[in-house]
Scaffold this motif. Structure first.
Motif, short mmCIF file in Angstrom:
data_model
loop_
_atom_site.label_atom_id
_atom_site.label_comp_id
_atom_site.label_asym_id
_atom_site.label_seq_id
_atom_site.Cartn_x
_atom_site.Cartn_y
_atom_site.Cartn_z
N THR A 65 -17.60 -25.50 -21.71
CA THR A 65 -16.97 -24.31 -20.81
C THR A 65 -17.98 -23.64 -20.22
O THR A 65 -17.89 -23.36 -19.10
CB THR A 65 -16.19 -23.44 -21.82
N GLN A 66 -19.05 -23.24 -20.70
CA GLN A 66 -20.21 -22.58 -20.14
C GLN A 66 -20.82 -23.29 -18.96
O GLN A 66 -21.06 -22.82 -17.97
CB GLN A 66 -21.42 -22.35 -21.23
N ASN A 67 -20.95 -24.66 -19.01
CA ASN A 67 -21.32 -25.56 -18.12
C ASN A 67 -20.23 -25.85 -17.00
O ASN A 67 -20.65 -26.69 -16.19
CB ASN A 67 -22.08 -26.61 -18.67
N ASN A 104 -13.71 -17.67 -21.57
CA ASN A 104 -14.87 -16.83 -21.24
C ASN A 104 -15.24 -15.92 -22.35
O ASN A 104 -16.43 -15.17 -22.46
CB ASN A 104 -14.75 -16.25 -20.03
N ASP A 108 -21.08 -17.15 -28.00
CA ASP A 108 -22.30 -17.96 -27.40
C ASP A 108 -22.60 -18.78 -28.53
O ASP A 108 -22.74 -18.12 -29.70
CB ASP A 108 -23.26 -16.99 -26.91
#
Length: 108
Positions: A65-67, A104, A108
């Protein structure tokens, strides 16, 4: 048919309120159909519920998701294929935005 799965062991909590998005309803000929809430969809995916439909779980989901390798529409498509959501949700921008917001908020 589109009942929310039992998700008793959540691993994260939303960091913001989505007032007005407690449930999503579709009106169809004066009948109302409720389906999986965006937070529950992301939780379901995080816990591995969509692995058979190409969505990784846990830290891999967070990384992807972060990428931007996995976006809200990917989760929704997988949920439609898993019979967790009706196909018309793919065109619901409010629902997709709410799923994106929940993605989002993954830790992390």
């Amino acid at each position: 048919m589109f009942n929310s799965p039992q998700l008793s062991n959540w691993k994260f909590q939303p960091i913001c309120s989505l007032s007005g998005l407690k449930g999503v309803n579709l009106s169809r000929n004066s009948t109302s159909v409720s389906y999986l809430q965006p937070f529950n969809l992301v939780t379901f995916a995080y816990q591995g519920g969509l692995k058979q439909h190409g969505i990784p779980s846990g830290e891999t989901l967070i990384f992807q998701t972060q990428n931007r390798n996995i976006i809200a529409k990917d989760l929704v498509k997988a949920a439609v294929n898993a019979d967790k959501l009706p196909s018309q949700v793919l065109n619901d921008q409010n629902y997709l935005s709410a799923v994106n917001l929940q993605l989002n908020t993954l830790p992390d």
